[in-house]
Enzyme design. Sequence first.
Site, short mmCIF file in Angstrom:
data_model
loop_
_atom_site.label_atom_id
_atom_site.label_comp_id
_atom_site.label_asym_id
_atom_site.label_seq_id
_atom_site.Cartn_x
_atom_site.Cartn_y
_atom_site.Cartn_z
N ASN A 1 68.71 51.36 151.75
CA ASN A 1 68.13 50.45 150.72
C ASN A 1 66.81 50.12 151.41
O ASN A 1 66.88 49.40 152.65
CB ASN A 1 69.11 49.37 150.87
CG ASN A 1 68.51 48.19 149.93
OD1 ASN A 1 67.71 48.23 149.15
ND2 ASN A 1 68.96 46.76 150.40
N GLY A 2 65.81 50.12 150.77
CA GLY A 2 64.54 49.80 151.25
C GLY A 2 63.38 50.57 150.87
O GLY A 2 63.55 51.54 149.98
N GLU B 1 65.15 40.90 128.33
CA GLU B 1 65.68 41.81 129.59
C GLU B 1 66.97 42.30 129.29
O GLU B 1 67.35 43.31 129.80
CB GLU B 1 65.75 41.17 130.90
CG GLU B 1 66.90 39.96 131.09
CD GLU B 1 66.93 39.25 132.27
OE1 GLU B 1 66.95 38.17 132.75
OE2 GLU B 1 66.80 40.12 133.51
N GLU C 1 61.92 30.72 129.57
CA GLU C 1 63.35 31.36 130.10
C GLU C 1 63.98 31.94 129.02
O GLU C 1 64.57 32.90 129.39
CB GLU C 1 64.10 30.07 130.72
CG GLU C 1 65.50 30.50 131.38
CD GLU C 1 65.29 31.68 132.36
OE1 GLU C 1 64.39 32.30 132.69
OE2 GLU C 1 66.57 32.18 132.59
N CYS D 1 69.18 48.70 145.55
CA CYS D 1 70.05 49.70 146.12
C CYS D 1 71.04 48.98 146.99
O CYS D 1 70.88 47.74 147.50
CB CYS D 1 69.33 50.79 147.12
SG CYS D 1 68.13 51.72 146.23
N TRP E 1 68.78 52.30 143.15
CA TRP E 1 67.40 51.76 142.04
C TRP E 1 66.28 52.65 142.68
O TRP E 1 65.71 52.55 143.78
CB TRP E 1 67.36 50.46 142.24
CG TRP E 1 66.41 49.77 141.18
CD1 TRP E 1 66.74 49.45 140.05
CD2 TRP E 1 64.90 49.58 141.12
NE1 TRP E 1 65.68 48.88 139.14
CE2 TRP E 1 64.43 49.04 139.89
CE3 TRP E 1 64.09 49.65 142.14
CZ2 TRP E 1 63.30 48.72 139.76
CZ3 TRP E 1 62.75 49.32 142.11
CH2 TRP E 1 62.37 49.04 140.86
N LYS F 1 65.21 35.88 129.22
CA LYS F 1 66.68 36.40 129.05
C LYS F 1 67.08 37.30 127.95
O LYS F 1 67.34 38.20 127.87
CB LYS F 1 67.56 35.01 128.79
CG LYS F 1 68.64 34.95 129.53
CD LYS F 1 68.85 34.51 130.89
CE LYS F 1 67.90 35.41 131.86
NZ LYS F 1 67.52 34.93 133.20
N HIS G 1 45.58 29.64 118.16
CA HIS G 1 44.44 30.38 118.90
C HIS G 1 44.56 31.52 119.21
O HIS G 1 43.72 32.31 120.09
CB HIS G 1 44.39 29.62 120.37
CG HIS G 1 44.18 27.99 120.33
ND1 HIS G 1 42.83 27.38 119.66
CD2 HIS G 1 44.75 27.07 120.39
CE1 HIS G 1 43.04 26.24 119.52
NE2 HIS G 1 44.17 25.80 120.03
N LYS H 1 69.39 43.61 140.70
CA LYS H 1 69.37 42.01 140.81
C LYS H 1 68.84 41.79 141.77
O LYS H 1 68.16 40.56 141.80
CB LYS H 1 71.21 41.82 141.11
CG LYS H 1 71.36 40.38 141.40
CD LYS H 1 71.74 39.85 139.94
CE LYS H 1 71.73 38.33 140.24
NZ LYS H 1 71.50 37.43 138.83
N ARG I 1 73.01 46.29 142.00
CA ARG I 1 71.65 46.38 142.81
C ARG I 1 70.99 47.62 142.58
O ARG I 1 70.00 47.79 142.93
CB ARG I 1 71.94 46.13 144.38
CG ARG I 1 72.87 45.13 144.66
CD ARG I 1 72.95 45.33 146.16
NE ARG I 1 71.68 45.03 147.13
CZ ARG I 1 71.21 44.18 147.73
NH1 ARG I 1 72.12 43.00 147.61
NH2 ARG I 1 70.48 44.25 148.42
C1 F6R Z 1 65.98 37.51 135.18
C2 F6R Z 1 66.14 37.36 136.75
C3 F6R Z 1 65.07 37.62 137.81
C4 F6R Z 1 65.11 36.97 138.81
C5 F6R Z 1 63.86 37.47 139.77
C6 F6R Z 1 63.95 36.39 141.06
O1 F6R Z 1 67.42 36.92 134.78
O2 F6R Z 1 67.20 37.18 137.46
O3 F6R Z 1 63.81 37.36 137.10
O4 F6R Z 1 64.98 35.59 138.72
O5 F6R Z 1 64.11 38.52 140.16
O6 F6R Z 1 65.18 36.69 141.85
P1 F6R Z 1 65.49 35.78 143.13
O7 F6R Z 1 65.87 34.50 142.47
O8 F6R Z 1 66.99 36.61 143.62
O9 F6R Z 1 64.58 35.72 143.78
#
Ligand code: F6R
Length: 607
Positions: A99-100, A486, A479, A2, A75, A483, A502, A602, A27
Site C-alpha cells: 500500500n503506497g 460522489e 457538503e 489499498c 486502488w 455528498k 454573476h 476511503k 480502501r
Molecule cells: C467525502 C470524503 C472525502 C474525505 C477526504 C479527506 O465523503 O470522505 O472528501 O473527507 O478524502 O479524508 P480524511 O478526512 O480522512 O483526511
Amino acid sequence: MCGIVGYVGYRDCTEVLMDALSKLEYRGYDSAGIAVFDNEEIKVAKSKGRLADLAEKMKKTGRLSGHSGIGHTRWATHGEPSDVNSHPHSGERVTIVHNGIIENYKALKDFLVKEGRCFKSDTDTEVVAQLLDYYYDGDPIATIAAVTKELEGSYALGIIFADFPDTVFAIRRESPLIVGIGEKESFIASDVPAILKYTKNYYLLEHDEIAVLSRYSTSIYDLHYNKINKELKTADWDMDAAEKGGYEHFMLKEIFEQPTSIKTTITPRIVDGLPNLEECGITMEKLNGYKQIFVVACGTAMHAGVVGRYLIEKLARVPVNVEIASEFRYRDPIVSEGDLVIIISQSGETADSLAAMRLAKKLGAETLAIVNAKGSSIAREADMLIYTHAGPEIAVASTKAYMVQIAVMYLFAFELALAKGKITEDECRRLTSLLTQIPDTITKILENKAETQFIASELITADSLLYIGRGLDYALSMEGSLKLKEISYIHSESYAAGELKHGTISLISEGMPVIAVATQSDLFDKTISNIKEVKARGAKVVIVCRDSYNPDKDVADYKFGLPDEVEDLFMPMASVVPLQLIAYYTSVLRGNDVDKPRNLAKSVTVE
Ligand code: F6R
C-alpha cells in the site's frame, strides 16, 4: 489507499485473509488477491474487480489451503486495474503486497532490467518484489533493510519468503500498518477493523520498523536488527462497529449513528457546563495568544473547516483561512510563529493533509489535529490533538465523521471566544448547553427520512443540479453537493446564492433541480429572493428550511423542514442530515454501490 493484510496462525488462512480484506475493501476495490503458504509452497490467487470476483475465481481455480499468507485490495495507481497488475507480486523467492507509491520505481526498474530481470506488470510494486529478490541472501531482515534504503515514497509491505514458510514480514514508511496479536496467531492490517473479529490487541508499527510474525511469537526490529519493545494497544471499538448491524448500507448506519457519535465526542470535553480541551493540550492562555488561524484539510473534512471558520470568526473574531491541503502545501503559505494551523482528517493518513501539517510545523506554527482514527500519522505528529469519537467510518462517503468534526469546531469556537473575552461565561455555558441538545434534534430529523426518499426520487433522472445557500447555509451546500455527486454520479455544484447571477444562473433551464438551504434568519429574505430568481427560470427547487416556513409556489416545489427551536448557529448540524439522506437515497435509487462509489477510496494516502 489499498488495504493489506497478513496472517500467521492455526486458522484457515484463506478464510481469515478474505474476511479481513472485506473490512478493508473501502480502501480500494479495483482488484484483490492473496498469497498463501500451501504445503510449504507460495500459491497466489488474484483477480481484477472486487473480493467477490476473487472468491468466484477461486471456486474455479481451487481454494488455497494453509495457515499463513498475505492479501491485498487495490486502488490502482500505477497500471490499470487488471489481473496481471493485481497484488500480490512476486520475484523468484519473494512475494509481496503493498500500500503506497514508490516514487523512484522507474529508475529502479531500469536498473533491474539491465540486470536481466523481467517484469510481468506495470506496477511500482513489482519493482519492490524484484528488488527484494535481487538482494536476497537468505537473511530476510537484512534484505528488507537494504531494499528500503533504496525506496523513495510511501509503503506498507507484507512480505513472504519462499524459504521461510509460516512467517510473514512487514515494514512501513508513511502508509499505515498495525500488527494484531491474538492467542497463537498474529496479523498485519492497514486498519484495525480488519482484525477486530480475532483480536483487539495490536501494535502500531512506526516508520521503518520491521515486524516478523510467526505462530508463536511476533517480534519487531529496527533497520539495524535491534529488537524493539512496543506498547500493546487495545482497540476500544467492538466488532459491531465494523458491521452493518441490520442496515442496508454502512452509510445509512453511520448517518443514524450521528447522535451517539456527537455525544461520545463532546461529553468528555464539557466540564461544569463549559468546553474544556485541556486534556488535548489546549489551554485558555494558548488560545488567547493566537492571532490568526488556518484550517487545512481535504474534501468533506475541509467543508467541516468552512463551518468552523464561520463559527470562529463570528464568535471569537479571530481571522480564519480555510485551505485545501493539496494547495496549501505547494503555495508557499504565509504562516509563522504565533499562528495556529488546524488539520482536520477522519483517517489521519491523508497524504496532503499530513504534508500540510508538517509544513506548518516547519514554518513555526502550532498545529492542532482533529482526527478520528486513533494512532494515525496526523494524530501522532500534531502538537495538540482532539480525537473525534465517531468509531470506524466504513462507507467511503463521510457522514458521522463530518458531524463530529463540526461538533468539535463548535466546542473550540466557544472556548476560543471565551478565552478572547468575546463572550461571557454565561453565554458560553448557554451555547454549550444548546450543543448538547443537538443529538436529540438529529434523532427527530432522522424520523423524517421518508421525505428525503421522496425528494431523491425526484432527482434521479437529473444530469446536473445546483446547491445554493448563504453564510453557514453555503458551507452546508458545499457538503451536500459533494455528498450527492460522489455517490450518485450526478454532476452537481454548490454556489453562494448571491453569486449565481454573476454567471452560473445561465445554467438554469426548465426542470433543473436546485437544492436551496435557507436556515439563517439574517440572510433568509435575501436567499429567498435568489431562490425566486432560479425558480422563475424553470428550476425545480427543493428547500431545506425551518418547519414554520411554508414556501409559495414561486419559491419551491418541495420542502424539508427542520425543527424551529434550533438556533441559527446550530443549524449546520441539523441541515446536513437531510442533505446526507438525499444523497444516500439518490444513490440507492440509481442502483449504485453506495458504500463503495466508483474510482474512490476511503483513505487517500497518495498526493
Ligand atoms: C467525502 C470524503 C472525502 C474525505 C477526504 C479527506 O465523503 O470522505 O472528501 O473527507 O478524502 O479524508 P480524511 O478526512 O480522512 O483526511
